[in-house]
Write an enzyme that holds these catalytic residues in place. Structure first.
Site, PDB file in Angstrom:
ATOM      1  N   ASP A 171       0.881  -1.176   0.000  1.00 43.79           N
ATOM      2  CA  ASP A 171       0.000   0.000   0.000  1.00 43.79           C
ATOM      3  C   ASP A 171       0.916   1.223   0.000  1.00 43.79           C
ATOM      4  O   ASP A 171       1.055   1.920   1.001  1.00 43.79           O
ATOM      5  CB  ASP A 171      -0.871  -0.056   1.263  1.00 43.79           C
ATOM      6  CG  ASP A 171      -1.873   1.083   1.331  1.00 43.79           C
ATOM      7  OD1 ASP A 171      -2.003   1.842   0.361  1.00 43.79           O
ATOM      8  OD2 ASP A 171      -2.512   1.223   2.391  1.00 43.79           O
ATOM      9  N   SER A 172       1.549   1.435  -1.143  1.00 40.44           N
ATOM     10  CA  SER A 172       2.649   2.398  -1.184  1.00 40.44           C
ATOM     11  C   SER A 172       2.212   3.711  -1.820  1.00 40.44           C
ATOM     12  O   SER A 172       1.156   3.810  -2.442  1.00 40.44           O
ATOM     13  CB  SER A 172       3.782   1.830  -2.022  1.00 40.44           C
ATOM     14  OG  SER A 172       3.371   1.757  -3.365  1.00 40.44           O
ATOM     15  N   THR A 173       3.091   4.693  -1.698  1.00 41.53           N
ATOM     16  CA  THR A 173       2.938   5.925  -2.462  1.00 41.53           C
ATOM     17  C   THR A 173       3.303   5.633  -3.917  1.00 41.53           C
ATOM     18  O   THR A 173       3.744   4.542  -4.264  1.00 41.53           O
ATOM     19  CB  THR A 173       3.875   7.014  -1.894  1.00 41.53           C
ATOM     20  OG1 THR A 173       5.079   6.379  -1.466  1.00 41.53           O
ATOM     21  CG2 THR A 173       3.281   7.712  -0.717  1.00 41.53           C
TER      22      THR A 173
HETATM   23  N1  SAM Z   1      -3.429   4.563  -0.622  1.00 44.24           N
HETATM   24  C1  SAM Z   1      -2.356   5.339  -1.012  1.00 44.24           C
HETATM   25  C2  SAM Z   1      -2.193   5.640  -2.467  1.00 44.24           C
HETATM   26  O1  SAM Z   1      -2.318   4.762  -3.342  1.00 44.24           O
HETATM   27  O2  SAM Z   1      -1.987   6.818  -2.771  1.00 44.24           O
HETATM   28  C3  SAM Z   1      -1.101   4.965  -0.291  1.00 44.24           C
HETATM   29  C4  SAM Z   1      -1.231   5.491   1.098  1.00 44.24           C
HETATM   30  S1  SAM Z   1      -0.009   5.182   2.269  1.00 44.24           S
HETATM   31  C5  SAM Z   1      -0.151   6.654   3.185  1.00 44.24           C
HETATM   32  C6  SAM Z   1       1.550   5.182   1.474  1.00 44.24           C
HETATM   33  C7  SAM Z   1       2.699   5.109   2.479  1.00 44.24           C
HETATM   34  O3  SAM Z   1       3.813   4.422   1.899  1.00 44.24           O
HETATM   35  C8  SAM Z   1       3.254   6.462   2.947  1.00 44.24           C
HETATM   36  O4  SAM Z   1       2.871   6.694   4.265  1.00 44.24           O
HETATM   37  C9  SAM Z   1       4.774   6.327   2.796  1.00 44.24           C
HETATM   38  O5  SAM Z   1       5.479   6.875   3.882  1.00 44.24           O
HETATM   39  C10 SAM Z   1       4.931   4.816   2.692  1.00 44.24           C
HETATM   40  N2  SAM Z   1       6.170   4.357   2.038  1.00 44.24           N
HETATM   41  C11 SAM Z   1       6.743   4.839   0.900  1.00 44.24           C
HETATM   42  N3  SAM Z   1       7.872   4.148   0.630  1.00 44.24           N
HETATM   43  C12 SAM Z   1       8.010   3.212   1.619  1.00 44.24           C
HETATM   44  C13 SAM Z   1       8.984   2.209   1.887  1.00 44.24           C
HETATM   45  N4  SAM Z   1      10.057   2.010   1.099  1.00 44.24           N
HETATM   46  N5  SAM Z   1       8.803   1.417   2.991  1.00 44.24           N
HETATM   47  C14 SAM Z   1       7.724   1.586   3.803  1.00 44.24           C
HETATM   48  N6  SAM Z   1       6.789   2.540   3.599  1.00 44.24           N
HETATM   49  C15 SAM Z   1       6.923   3.339   2.518  1.00 44.24           C
END
Ligand code: SAM
Length: 275
Positions: free
Chosen positions: A155-157
């Site tokens: 569920d990443s950015t």
């Molecule tokens: N539902 C959302 C979308 O599709 O736009 C994603 C939401 S969620 C808030 C995404 C999260 O991924 C962020 O909080 C970010 O900090 C996290 N993130 C990005 N890269 C990451 C990594 N390498 N490891 C763990 N978390 C990560």
């Protein structure tokens, strides 16, 4: 005076929302976080100028990223979410009584803290007794694992900054090793209208590693183009034959019919998956 927030979704396309109030803004080591209260979608989490989730439409994305893999598996007991610091995916996973262990591997503690403070509807299950929150880079964390989880949800950015490596072949290979023999991965893979090349690449990478791969779709009004894709890799079970007997409670989007129909792809999306 009217306040409007505009996300520049592409260099030639913007998405605007009338804002009641900016509730929170912070620059972390990883990204700029904002929580806005909007007239149309309620509270909205924005990271680096990109909408991540809103109180009004989050249920579609979170139900679809969670219930498709969890109902495909007959007995999911251990689930890892990579990213997902807002807690929406964890809330949906917490609806399964048979799940014994949930891990949230989120790189940015301040996203988790902002969600707990400003998005209680989304983050409510971050207090679930089965959940362990690890503030780590998901790419590093997954490397240390061997046959540890039934389901892994990415569920990443968008693939920028720390999330770039979450779309790489080496990451999917590590996910394969981290999954149990009947394990399933699902990753959010952006819009078929705007990110066709990314979907094609991710699908090819998953297909080289997992015996079963499929793509499914859901509409998410606040995401670029409104049509969103999820890529699934499975070691054993076919997502079109869900093995789960129990239906999750209180869903607003997910039904067994929606589960099946989400895999019926329009031709232009089908073509992205062809060699
Ligand atoms: N539902 C959302 C979308 O599709 O736009 C994603 C939401 S969620 C808030 C995404 C999260 O991924 C962020 O909080 C970010 O900090 C996290 N993130 C990005 N890269 C990451 C990594 N390498 N490891 C763990 N978390 C990560």
């Amino acid at each position: 005076m009217e306040l409007w927030y505009t996300e520049k979704q592409t260099p030639a396309l913007g998405f605007s929302c009338k804002v009641k109030e900016t509730l929170y803004r912070a620059q972390t080591d990883y990204q700029e976080i904002a929580v806005l209260d909007t007239f149309q979608f309620g509270r909205m989490l924005v990271l680096d100028g990109m909408v991540q989730t809103t109180v009004a439409d989050e249920f579609i994305y979170h139900e679809m990223i969670v219930h498709i893999p969890l109902r495909t598996h007959p007995q999911p007991r251990s689930v890892l979410v990579i990213g997902g610091g807002d807690g929406g995916a964890v809330r949906e996973i917490s609806k399964y009584p048979q799940v014994e262990r949930i891990t949230l591997a989120e790189i940015d503690l301040q996203v988790v803290e902002a969600a707990k403070r400003f998005l209680p509807e989304i983050s409510s299950a971050l207090e679930d007794f089965r959940l362990e929150i690890k503030i780590v880079d998901g790419i590093e964390y997954i490397r240390s694992l061997q046959a540890a989880y039934d389901i892994i949800i990415v569920d990443s950015t968008e693939p920028v900054g720390p999330a770039v490596g979450l779309f790489a072949s080496s990451f999917y290979e590590a996910v394969y090793r981290a999954l149990k023999p009947e394990g399933i991965i699902v990753a959010q893979t952006e819009s078929p209208f705007l990110n066709a090349a990314l979907i094609r690449t991710v699908f090819r990478r998953l297909k080289a590693i997992f015996p079963q791969t499929s793509l499914y779709l859901a509409p998410v009004p606040t995401y670029p183009s409104g049509l969103w894709s999820f890529s699934l890799g499975s070691k054993c079970y076919d997502p079109l034959q869900p093995q789960g007997k129990l239906l999750p409670r209180d869903t607003r989007y997910y039904t067994p019919q929606v589960h099946r129909s989400a895999f019926s792809l329009p031709r232009f999306v089908q073509e992205l998956l062809e060699e």
